[in-house]
Design a protein around this motif. Structure first.
Motif, PDB file in Angstrom:
ATOM      1  N   ILE A  17      19.270 -10.668  24.792  1.00 61.86           N
ATOM      2  CA  ILE A  17      18.294  -9.589  24.832  1.00 61.86           C
ATOM      3  C   ILE A  17      17.153 -10.025  25.734  1.00 61.86           C
ATOM      4  O   ILE A  17      16.613 -11.117  25.584  1.00 61.86           O
ATOM      5  N   GLN A  21      13.421  -5.717  26.640  1.00 65.00           N
ATOM      6  CA  GLN A  21      14.078  -5.015  25.535  1.00 65.00           C
ATOM      7  C   GLN A  21      13.393  -5.339  24.209  1.00 65.00           C
ATOM      8  O   GLN A  21      13.198  -4.450  23.385  1.00 65.00           O
ATOM      9  N   MET A  25      11.638  -2.596  21.718  1.00 63.31           N
ATOM     10  CA  MET A  25      11.999  -2.502  20.292  1.00 63.31           C
ATOM     11  C   MET A  25      10.772  -2.669  19.415  1.00 63.31           C
ATOM     12  O   MET A  25      10.578  -1.928  18.456  1.00 63.31           O
ATOM     13  N   HIS A  60      10.147   4.529  26.522  1.00 60.27           N
ATOM     14  CA  HIS A  60      11.473   4.539  25.920  1.00 60.27           C
ATOM     15  C   HIS A  60      11.463   5.098  24.496  1.00 60.27           C
ATOM     16  O   HIS A  60      12.516   5.283  23.908  1.00 60.27           O
ATOM     17  N   TRP A 142      20.074  -0.270  30.825  1.00 56.00           N
ATOM     18  CA  TRP A 142      20.611  -0.668  29.527  1.00 56.00           C
ATOM     19  C   TRP A 142      21.692   0.319  29.131  1.00 56.00           C
ATOM     20  O   TRP A 142      21.635   1.489  29.476  1.00 56.00           O
ATOM     21  N   MET A 146      22.094  -1.210  23.813  1.00 54.08           N
ATOM     22  CA  MET A 146      20.873  -1.958  24.114  1.00 54.08           C
ATOM     23  C   MET A 146      21.171  -3.278  24.816  1.00 54.08           C
ATOM     24  O   MET A 146      20.468  -4.259  24.642  1.00 54.08           O
TER      25      MET A 146
END
Length: 156
Positions: A17, A21, A25, A60, A142, A146
């Motif tokens: 990851i 990312q 998140m 996002h 992505w 993810m």
């Protein structure tokens, strides 16, 4: 989903990851919670209070960007001509996608340019369509899982 399962998913995918990312998140998990602060409104008549937590405003985030996404889509739909459209997807092979991790600008620019050039050339060929086409392309870096998965969605 992120609040309930994000920690377990991050643990299961550790090392795969990106920092970007993880930041996304985290922003989504904290969106409209006390973690980002907020404000209280109070009714002057009954003194009822309502707490409104601040949003993350991350591009996002489905909560924060739903309105912007709807507006963008409506604007694109208004541009449509009364013709048939096709949805194409161009995906980088894993070996090139790995190079893109450290050379994003160069590889993503190439992906966008080469995918458009390919469609324009094939469409112009009389053996195929023999026409000049219009293209709207969107780069996704992505995948739905993810994970790093550079690809272009193209409406032709």
């Amino acid at each position: 989903m992120f609040r309930d399962h994000g920690a377990a998913w991050r643990a299961a995918n550790a090392g795969h990851i990106s920092l970007d990312q993880l930041k996304v998140m985290s922003a989504i998990e904290r969106c409209r919670t006390a973690a980002l602060g907020g404000h209280v409104t109070r009714c002057e008549d009954c003194a009822h209070e309502h707490i409104a937590y601040n949003s993350c405003r991350n591009r996002h985030c489905p909560k924060c960007q739903a309105g912007a996404a709807r507006a963008w889509l409506a604007a694109r739909e208004a541009e449509l001509l009364p013709v048939r459209y096709f949805h194409l997807v161009f995906t980088l092979p894993k070996q090139v996608a790995d190079i893109a991790r450290t050379n994003k600008r160069e590889i993503y620019n190439l992906l966008m340019r080469i995918s458009a050039d390919t469609v324009i050339k094939i469409a112009a060929d009389p053996k195929h369509l023999g026409a000049q086409v219009g293209i709207t392309s969107v780069l996704h870096t992505w995948g739905s899982a993810m994970t790093h998965h550079p690809h272009v969605h193209m409406i032709v």
